[in-house]
Design an enzyme around this catalytic site. Structure first.
Site, mmCIF file in Angstrom:
data_model
loop_
_atom_site.group_PDB
_atom_site.id
_atom_site.type_symbol
_atom_site.label_atom_id
_atom_site.label_comp_id
_atom_site.label_asym_id
_atom_site.label_seq_id
_atom_site.Cartn_x
_atom_site.Cartn_y
_atom_site.Cartn_z
ATOM 1 N N HIS A 1 -24.263 62.439 -14.900
ATOM 2 C CA HIS A 1 -23.570 61.224 -14.579
ATOM 3 C C HIS A 1 -22.277 61.653 -14.522
ATOM 4 C CE1 HIS A 1 -23.882 56.990 -14.723
ATOM 5 N NE2 HIS A 1 -22.107 56.812 -15.606
ATOM 6 N N GLU A 2 -22.109 62.126 -16.157
ATOM 7 C CA GLU A 2 -20.423 61.950 -16.787
ATOM 8 C C GLU A 2 -19.888 63.511 -15.403
ATOM 9 O OE1 GLU A 2 -19.718 59.965 -18.617
ATOM 10 O OE2 GLU A 2 -21.382 58.955 -19.717
ATOM 11 N N HIS B 1 -18.485 61.683 -12.652
ATOM 12 C CA HIS B 1 -17.111 61.285 -12.786
ATOM 13 C C HIS B 1 -15.926 61.854 -12.995
ATOM 14 C CE1 HIS B 1 -19.140 56.732 -13.378
ATOM 15 N NE2 HIS B 1 -19.660 57.339 -14.684
#
Length: 206
Positions: free
Chosen positions: A66-67, A70
């Site tokens: 997820h990170e 980004h």
């Protein structure tokens, strides 16, 4: 989704960032492992190591990817992007998991540079979309393989936690991803939210 996958062959990581990603991934996995094992009493159980592995390959990997997405999309736009762990929140997550619940805010990607509302929305959407893709992968594995035992637990929890992570991050208030996505494109926001909710409900039915 294809518009989010920018050509970015040179992701850059600082030494601090590598450490933060590793420790945050391990600590959030530990918190979920404690929660799954039943709290304080489950730490010393014989199956705790197996539960930790399940937590790492579902919650831990889901959080890390997820990170990283980004960061990937932000750097694809030529922006500075670096993950910073929130160690106080990570320790609190572990502490609360001992008592049967969890509050997870392990960290965030700090982004600096000239950024438009559209770019900010796409960077923010990349994280929840990653969790939805992971949830779909776990769902397909369940439906196709019908795995028994530990694999069924791993795939089932992977589906549940990744769909939940997607929905949680789509809360439409700052600092959640949802606030920036809905500010950019409401249709994209609601499609993503509905898909996440649908997968989360489905996780209890398969």
């Amino acid at each position: 989704l294809h518009k989010l996958i920018l050509i970015n062959k040179n992701m850059k990581f600082s030494g601090r960032e590598k450490k933060d990603l590793l420790l945050a991934g391990l600590m959030i996995s530990l918190a979920f492992a404690i929660l799954l094992s039943g709290g304080l009493s489950g730490i010393l159980s014989q199956g705790f190591l197996i539960i930790f592995v399940i937590a790492f390959f579902t919650a831990g990997i889901g959080f890390l990817l997820h990170e990283l997405m980004h960061k990937y999309v932000a750097q694809g736009y030529g922006l500075f992007a670096e993950f910073h762990a929130y160690y106080k929140m990570l320790w609190l997550a572990i502490l609360f998991s001992l008592f049967g619940f969890i509050i997870a805010a392990p960290g965030a990607v700090q982004i600096f540079g000239r950024i438009t509302k559209e770019r900010n929305g796409k960077i923010s959407l990349a994280g929840p979309m990653t969790n939805l893709v992971l949830a779909l992968v776990f769902l397909v594995l369940i439906l196709v393989l019908s795995p028994p035992g530990i694999l069924r637990a791993l795939f089932g929890f992977g589906l549940t936690i990744n769909s939940l992570l997607a929905v949680f991050n789509m809360i439409p208030v700052m600092p959640f991803d949802g606030a920036k996505v809905i500010g950019w494109n409401k249709t994209t926001y609601f499609i993503t939210l509905i898909l996440g909710i649908g997968l989360f409900i489905l996780s209890f039915l398969v």
